[in-house]
Write a protein that holds these residues in place. Structure first.
Motif, PDB file in Angstrom:
ATOM      1  N   THR A  96      81.160  53.756 -22.976  1.00 51.60           N
ATOM      2  CA  THR A  96      82.283  53.754 -22.027  1.00 51.60           C
ATOM      3  C   THR A  96      81.916  52.988 -20.761  1.00 51.60           C
ATOM      4  N   ALA A 110      84.937  42.507 -18.958  1.00 54.93           N
ATOM      5  CA  ALA A 110      85.725  43.382 -19.825  1.00 54.93           C
ATOM      6  C   ALA A 110      85.987  42.731 -21.177  1.00 54.93           C
ATOM      7  N   LYS A 111      86.308  41.448 -21.164  1.00 56.48           N
ATOM      8  CA  LYS A 111      86.612  40.741 -22.405  1.00 56.48           C
ATOM      9  C   LYS A 111      85.411  40.727 -23.348  1.00 56.48           C
ATOM     10  N   THR A 114      84.429  44.242 -24.578  1.00 58.46           N
ATOM     11  CA  THR A 114      85.409  44.715 -25.562  1.00 58.46           C
ATOM     12  C   THR A 114      85.183  44.038 -26.909  1.00 58.46           C
ATOM     13  N   ASP A 115      84.958  42.729 -26.871  1.00 56.95           N
ATOM     14  CA  ASP A 115      84.707  41.978 -28.104  1.00 56.95           C
ATOM     15  C   ASP A 115      83.479  42.506 -28.844  1.00 56.95           C
ATOM     16  N   TRP A 116      82.500  43.002 -28.082  1.00 54.52           N
ATOM     17  CA  TRP A 116      81.256  43.492 -28.687  1.00 54.52           C
ATOM     18  C   TRP A 116      81.334  44.952 -29.104  1.00 54.52           C
ATOM     19  N   LYS A 119      83.805  50.307 -25.007  1.00 56.57           N
ATOM     20  CA  LYS A 119      85.117  50.867 -24.700  1.00 56.57           C
ATOM     21  C   LYS A 119      85.327  50.839 -23.177  1.00 56.57           C
ATOM     22  N   VAL A 120      86.142  49.896 -22.717  1.00 58.76           N
ATOM     23  CA  VAL A 120      86.473  49.833 -21.289  1.00 58.76           C
ATOM     24  C   VAL A 120      87.532  50.891 -21.025  1.00 58.76           C
ATOM     25  N   GLY A 135      90.162  54.565 -24.035  1.00 55.27           N
ATOM     26  CA  GLY A 135      89.962  53.119 -23.990  1.00 55.27           C
ATOM     27  C   GLY A 135      91.235  52.355 -23.670  1.00 55.27           C
ATOM     28  N   ASP A 137      93.527  48.823 -23.729  1.00 49.45           N
ATOM     29  CA  ASP A 137      93.757  47.649 -24.563  1.00 49.45           C
ATOM     30  C   ASP A 137      93.581  46.411 -23.672  1.00 49.45           C
ATOM     31  N   PHE A 138      92.489  45.653 -23.873  1.00 46.81           N
ATOM     32  CA  PHE A 138      92.165  44.553 -22.966  1.00 46.81           C
ATOM     33  C   PHE A 138      93.271  43.507 -22.884  1.00 46.81           C
ATOM     34  N   LYS A 139      93.781  43.067 -24.030  1.00 45.95           N
ATOM     35  CA  LYS A 139      94.787  42.005 -24.019  1.00 45.95           C
ATOM     36  C   LYS A 139      96.051  42.439 -23.275  1.00 45.95           C
TER      37      LYS A 139
END
Length: 294
Positions: A96, A110-111, A114-116, A119-120, A135, A137-139
């Protein structure tokens, strides 16, 4: 000078004045680069006024630049975070993360995280904090920021459409129960008012001087792992160096990963041999590289 209280024209005038006043020092002693509320646009204004493309880095691509909007600083912060989690024996997947600031550094940190698989769970900006333990949703978060101007307007996304998250005050982000806290905007955000309330196991300093050394020392004694700013957020400076040397984007990103990884690992190795706070050890390492006796 607060750009939010002035017109774009006034900001441009100030940038141009700054470049002209610095002309005797430019390139040999000083090369400009972007920071808070400055982007590749301002760097273009700077070199126009200076009359020399080499007077600034972080320029637009069309002017021979590697703009920091490519995410070099955020990548470095994310790499430092990944290594810190490994050091603490915390699985990156599902870890987290709370990020103060959703500008150039915070967005890319954050990007990449998140890709890795991390959980942001919380992000803040000047309007406040949005917090969702399951968590974010980054997008969707990025879209909301662009469309509304603030992350606090986040209402969930395709991953978790029914989970809009809690809207909290901006300072609340520093006190959340997370694995990693990334201050990625302003200085002195961790201070005498909140240092005792920090719950994060790891702090990766994405911004410059997010806390004074005395507070870093207090957290170190408590067992909080801190990756200091002079290592964690060096990606932008490395990118500027790469641009000045004429490297392309791919070579720049490779250089950021190599140098951040090597420096963080060197810091952790030093920490195994000494109980000094990480910043003190980082300065010893830096001075050694420069040939300066600590």
């Amino acid at each position: 000078f607060d750009p939010k209280k002035h017109t774009p024209a006034q900001k441009t005038k100030l940038i141009s004045w700054f470049a002209k006043e610095l002309q005797p020092l430019l390139i040999k002693y000083y090369i400009a680069g972007p920071d808070i509320n400055t982007t590749e646009k301002e760097m273009a204004q700077f070199i126009k006024a200076a009359g020399n493309r080499r007077a600034a880095t972080g320029k637009p691509k069309k002017l021979g630049g590697l703009p920091h909007e490519l995410g070099s600083t955020g990548l470095g912060v994310a790499i430092a975070t990944r290594l810190a989690l490994e050091n603490k024996k915390i699985n990156l997947v599902g870890a987290t993360v709370a990020i103060e600031g959703f500008g150039n550094v915070g967005v890319f940190a954050a990007k990449f995280l998140t890709d890795w698989g991390a959980k942001v769970v919380a992000v803040s900006d000047s309007k406040g904090t949005i917090y969702q333990p399951e968590g974010l949703d980054f997008k969707q978060l990025e879209k909301v920021k662009k469309q509304t101007g603030s992350v606090v307007n986040y209402q969930g996304g395709p991953v978790s459409p029914s989970q809009g998250g809690q809207k909290l005050g901006g300072k609340a982000i520093f006190e959340l129960p997370v694995d990693v806290l990334i201050p990625a905007a302003l200085p002195d955000v961790i201070n005498e008012n909140n240092v005792a309330k920090i719950q994060a196991k790891i702090i990766v300093e994405g911004s410059n001087i997010p806390m004074k050394e005395e507070f870093e020392s207090q957290l170190h004694v408590r067992g909080t792992l801190i990756v200091p700013d002079i290592i964690a957020n060096a990606g932008g400076v490395i990118s500027s160096y790469a641009e000045h040397k004429g490297f392309n984007k791919e070579k720049m990103f490779k250089l950021v990963e190599q140098k951040i990884t090597a420096s963080v690992k060197a810091l952790f190795t030093a920490m195994q041999k000494s109980n000094q706070p990480p910043r003190a050890l980082a300065i010893v390492l830096a001075n050694k590289r420069l040939g300066i006796k600590s």
